[in-house]
Design a protein around this motif. Structure first.
Motif, PDB file in Angstrom:
ATOM      1  N   TYR A  11       0.854  -1.199   0.000  1.00 10.97           N
ATOM      2  CA  TYR A  11       0.000   0.000   0.000  1.00 10.97           C
ATOM      3  C   TYR A  11       0.885   1.242   0.000  1.00 10.97           C
ATOM      4  CZ  TYR A  11       1.147   0.499   4.924  1.00 10.97           C
ATOM      5  OH  TYR A  11       1.829   0.654   6.094  1.00 10.97           O
ATOM      6  N   THR A  55       1.118   5.475   0.849  1.00  9.57           N
ATOM      7  CA  THR A  55       0.566   6.592   1.616  1.00  9.57           C
ATOM      8  C   THR A  55       0.572   7.810   0.708  1.00  9.57           C
ATOM      9  OG1 THR A  55       1.618   5.663   3.573  1.00  9.57           O
ATOM     10  CG2 THR A  55       0.872   7.951   3.741  1.00  9.57           C
ATOM     11  N   LEU A  86       2.310   8.550  -4.251  1.00 14.07           N
ATOM     12  CA  LEU A  86       2.249   7.648  -3.104  1.00 14.07           C
ATOM     13  C   LEU A  86       3.657   7.293  -2.665  1.00 14.07           C
ATOM     14  CD1 LEU A  86      -0.369   5.273  -4.718  1.00 14.07           C
ATOM     15  CD2 LEU A  86      -0.858   6.800  -2.805  1.00 14.07           C
ATOM     16  N   GLY A  95       6.070   5.882   1.201  1.00 11.89           N
ATOM     17  CA  GLY A  95       5.969   5.251   2.517  1.00 11.89           C
ATOM     18  C   GLY A  95       6.432   3.811   2.515  1.00 11.89           C
ATOM     19  N   GLY A 115       4.946   1.117   3.074  1.00 12.95           N
ATOM     20  CA  GLY A 115       4.048   0.121   2.482  1.00 12.95           C
ATOM     21  C   GLY A 115       4.408  -0.216   1.048  1.00 12.95           C
ATOM     22  N   VAL A 158      -7.017  -0.031   5.177  1.00 11.87           N
ATOM     23  CA  VAL A 158      -5.773  -0.352   4.447  1.00 11.87           C
ATOM     24  C   VAL A 158      -4.617  -0.283   5.439  1.00 11.87           C
ATOM     25  CG1 VAL A 158      -4.211   0.442   2.637  1.00 11.87           C
ATOM     26  CG2 VAL A 158      -6.689   0.627   2.318  1.00 11.87           C
ATOM     27  N   PRO A 159      -3.728  -1.306   5.479  1.00 12.52           N
ATOM     28  CA  PRO A 159      -3.698  -2.495   4.622  1.00 12.52           C
ATOM     29  C   PRO A 159      -4.605  -3.589   5.163  1.00 12.52           C
ATOM     30  CG  PRO A 159      -1.757  -2.488   6.044  1.00 12.52           C
ATOM     31  CD  PRO A 159      -2.531  -1.235   6.364  1.00 12.52           C
ATOM     32  N   ASP A 209      -3.688   9.677   3.406  1.00 17.96           N
ATOM     33  CA  ASP A 209      -4.612   8.600   3.014  1.00 17.96           C
ATOM     34  C   ASP A 209      -3.796   7.414   2.502  1.00 17.96           C
ATOM     35  OD1 ASP A 209      -6.672  10.307   3.595  1.00 17.96           O
ATOM     36  OD2 ASP A 209      -7.268  10.681   1.503  1.00 17.96           O
ATOM     37  N   TYR A 210      -4.424   6.242   2.499  1.00 18.28           N
ATOM     38  CA  TYR A 210      -3.755   5.025   2.036  1.00 18.28           C
ATOM     39  C   TYR A 210      -4.447   4.454   0.807  1.00 18.28           C
ATOM     40  CZ  TYR A 210      -1.796   4.988   6.764  1.00 18.28           C
ATOM     41  OH  TYR A 210      -1.173   5.312   7.918  1.00 18.28           O
ATOM     42  N   GLN A 222      -4.275   0.654  -1.255  1.00 16.80           N
ATOM     43  CA  GLN A 222      -3.676  -0.670  -1.402  1.00 16.80           C
ATOM     44  C   GLN A 222      -3.516  -0.989  -2.889  1.00 16.80           C
ATOM     45  OE1 GLN A 222      -4.438  -3.088   1.700  1.00 16.80           O
ATOM     46  NE2 GLN A 222      -4.224  -5.079   0.696  1.00 16.80           N
TER      47      GLN A 222
END
Ligand SMILES: Cc1cc2nc3c(=O)[nH]c(=O)nc-3n(C[C@H](O)[C@H](O)[C@H](O)COP(=O)(O)OP(=O)(O)OC[C@H]3O[C@@H](n4cnc5c(N)ncnc54)[C@H](O)[C@@H]3O)c2cc1C
Length: 269
Positions: free
Chosen positions: A2, A4, A20, A22, A24, A51-52, A108-109, A111
C-alpha cells in the motif's frame, strides 16, 4: 502493498496526480513496460476494515463491502525515493476510484498489487503512433518519454477542452494533436478515428499504442488495420473503460466484446 498519499495535484480539469510513498511500498518492483499498471483497491465507505487489509479479512464479506479493484497506470516510479505517481481521471461524482482521487489527502492510504504491463515502444519501428483519451494519457506520456531519440512520434489525445492539454516530453520528434470534446458534437465513439483520417499517415513501420474508451479504441483499431497503417504485431489496442458502465459491469462483458472486436478486421485465410 500500500502507498501513503504524499501529495495531490490537479493537473487539468480531468486529471488529478497522486504521489504515493511510505514503507508500504517497500516491496514494489517496477516493470519495464511503458504501460505498466497496478491493481488498486478502493474500500467502500463503512467497510469493517482499513488499508492495509489481508485477503482473509475480506473474503467472506458481502460484495458491497469488499474492495473495488481498478487498474491504474504507473505514470512514474522514482527508484531513489520509492515514490509511485498515478494520474487519475476524475469524472464527476461517480466511480469509486475517480471520487477517491478527487478527495485524496496526504496521509490517506491506497492498497495496490502489481505492477503488470504489456507494451513498450518497438525498437525496430520507424515511427510511433500513440492514441487515446485522458485515461491513457499517463501511459502515452510514459511511452513518449521512452522512444528512441529522433524518431517521429505522433500523439493524438482526446480531452474535454483546451484546458485538458498537458506538456509532453520525448527524445523523439514529437508532434501532439489534441482533440477537444467540447469542440465536437458528432459521435463520441468516432472522434479519435475521424481525427486520424485528417492527419498525415505515420511513416514506415509503425509501433502503435491505442487505449481508452472501448468503442473509441475499437474504431481507431479498425481504421489502422483496414488502412494498413499498422501491422497487427506492432499494435497494442485495448479498452480501458466503457462509456455508461462501471468497471464491474464492463468486466462481465469485456471478453465477449474483445471477441467481437477481433472479427472487425479478419486475419488472412
Ligand atoms: C491497464 C489499465 C490502465 C489504466 N490506467 C488508468 C490511468 O492511469 N488513469 C485513469 O484515470 N484511468 C486508467 N484506467 C481506466 C480506469 O481503470 C477506469 O476508467 C475505471 O473504470 C475508473 O473507475 P471508477 O471507479 O472511477 O469508475 P467506475 O465505477 O468504473 O465507473 C463509473 C462511471 O464512470 C464512467 N467512467 C469510467 N472511467 C471513466 C473515464 N476515464 N472518463 C469518463 N467516464 C468514466 C463509467 O463509464 C461509469 O459510467 C486504466 C485501465 C486499465 C485497464
Amino acid at each position: 502493498m500500500y502507498g501513503t498519499v504524499l501529495t495531490t495535484e490537479r493537473l487539468t480539469p480531468e486529471l488529478v496526480r497522486v504521489v504515493l510513498g511510505g514503507e508500504g511500498l517497500a516491496d514494489f518492483v517496477p516493470c519495464a513496460d511503458t504501460d505498466a499498471y497496478v491493481n488498486a483497491f478502493f474500500v467502500p465507505e463503512g467497510a469493517p476494515y482499513g488499508v492495509p487489509f489481508t485477503d482473509d479479512e475480506i473474503r467472506d464479506l458481502p460484495r458491497e463491502q469488499r474492495p473495488f479493484p481498478r487498474r491504474y497506470t504507473v505514470r512514474r516510479w522514482a527508484a531513489e525515493t520509492r515514490q509511485l505517481t498515478i494520474d487519475f481521471v476524475v469524472h464527476g461524482d461517480v466511480g469509486m476510484a475517480g471520487r477517491w482521487a478527487q478527495h485524496a489527502q496526504p496521509g490517506d492510504y491506497l492498497q495496490v498489487r502489481g505492477p503488470g504491463g504489456g507494451y513498450a515502444p518497438h525498437d525496430d519501428a520507424d515511427s510511433y503512433l500513440l492514441v487515446g483519451d485522458e485515461s491513457a494519457l499517463p501511459a502515452i506520456a510514459a511511452c513518449a518519454e521512452a522512444v528512441p531519440a529522433g524518431r517521429p512520434v505522433l500523439v493524438v489525445v482526446e480531452v474535454g477542452s483546451a484546458a485538458g492539454e498537458l506538456t509532453l516530453d520525448s527524445p523523439g520528434d514529437l508532434q501532439v494533436h489534441w482533440v477537444h470534446r467540447d469542440a465536437h458534437d458528432g459521435d463520441p465513439d468516432r472522434l479519435l478515428a475521424e481525427t486520424l483520417r485528417t492527419l498525415p499517415r505515420p511513416v514506415g513501420l509503425v509501433s502503435a499504442f491505442v487505449h481508452g474508451e472501448a468503442a473509441s479504441v475499437r474504431a481507431v483499431r479498425r481504421h489502422l488495420l483496414v488502412e494498413g497503417i499498422v501491422e497487427r504485431d506492432h499494435l497494442s489496442a485495448s479498452p480501458y473503460w466503457r462509456r455508461g458502465r462501471t468497471d464491474e459491469e464492463w468486466r462481465t462483458v469485456k471478453s465477449a466484446w474483445q471477441r467481437e472486436v477481433e472479427k472487425d478486421v479478419p486475419t488472412g485465410p
